[in-house]
Write a protein that holds these residues in place. Structure first.
Motif, PDB file in Angstrom:
ATOM      1  N   SER A   7      40.971  17.626  46.575  1.00  0.00           N
ATOM      2  CA  SER A   7      40.338  17.568  47.894  1.00  0.00           C
ATOM      3  C   SER A   7      41.227  18.262  48.908  1.00  0.00           C
ATOM      4  N   ALA A   8      40.615  19.011  49.797  1.00  0.00           N
ATOM      5  CA  ALA A   8      41.366  19.711  50.839  1.00  0.00           C
ATOM      6  C   ALA A   8      42.058  18.716  51.756  1.00  0.00           C
ATOM      7  N   SER A   9      43.258  19.058  52.191  1.00  0.00           N
ATOM      8  CA  SER A   9      43.978  18.212  53.135  1.00  0.00           C
ATOM      9  C   SER A   9      43.684  18.624  54.577  1.00  0.00           C
ATOM     10  N   THR A  10      42.843  19.637  54.756  1.00  0.00           N
ATOM     11  CA  THR A  10      42.442  20.126  56.078  1.00  0.00           C
ATOM     12  C   THR A  10      40.929  20.112  56.158  1.00  0.00           C
ATOM     13  N   ASP A  11      40.380  19.579  57.234  1.00  0.00           N
ATOM     14  CA  ASP A  11      38.934  19.583  57.423  1.00  0.00           C
ATOM     15  C   ASP A  11      38.455  20.960  57.872  1.00  0.00           C
ATOM     16  N   SER A  12      37.261  21.318  57.445  1.00  0.00           N
ATOM     17  CA  SER A  12      36.637  22.544  57.931  1.00  0.00           C
ATOM     18  C   SER A  12      36.294  22.391  59.401  1.00  0.00           C
TER      19      SER A  12
END
Length: 87
Positions: A7-12
């Motif tokens: 899972s990405a650690s930065t939100d879009s």
């Protein structure tokens, strides 16, 4: 399989173009966000993509475009170059 996730650690950013890439080498996953490594994870089973943008952890809201599949894991430099060519 259960527990196989990255899972990405930065939100879009809402209403903005976002580039994601995921590479798999053996059981190691690397997620790239905006051309740079963002997160790592593992995948122990066979990889059989059935849907792009949807999975056990949720789904993607928005339009998915420029999907590419390779028969090998791209290097960090290759992912960065693709990102820079697309932006």
């Amino acid at each position: 399989g259960d527990g196989d996730v990255v899972s990405a650690s930065t939100d879009s950013v809402l209403n903005a173009w976002t580039h994601y890439a995921i590479t798999r080498s053996g059981s190691n996953l690397t997620l790239y966000y905006g051309g740079s490594q963002n997160a790592t994870g593992t995948w122990s089973g066979a990889f059989t993509p059935k849907a792009i943008g949807r999975g056990n952890a949720g789904f993607t809201e928005g339009v998915i475009d420029e999907v590419r599949l390779y028969d090998r894991a791209l290097s960090a430099t290759e992912v960065s170059n693709i990102y820079n060519d697309l932006k």
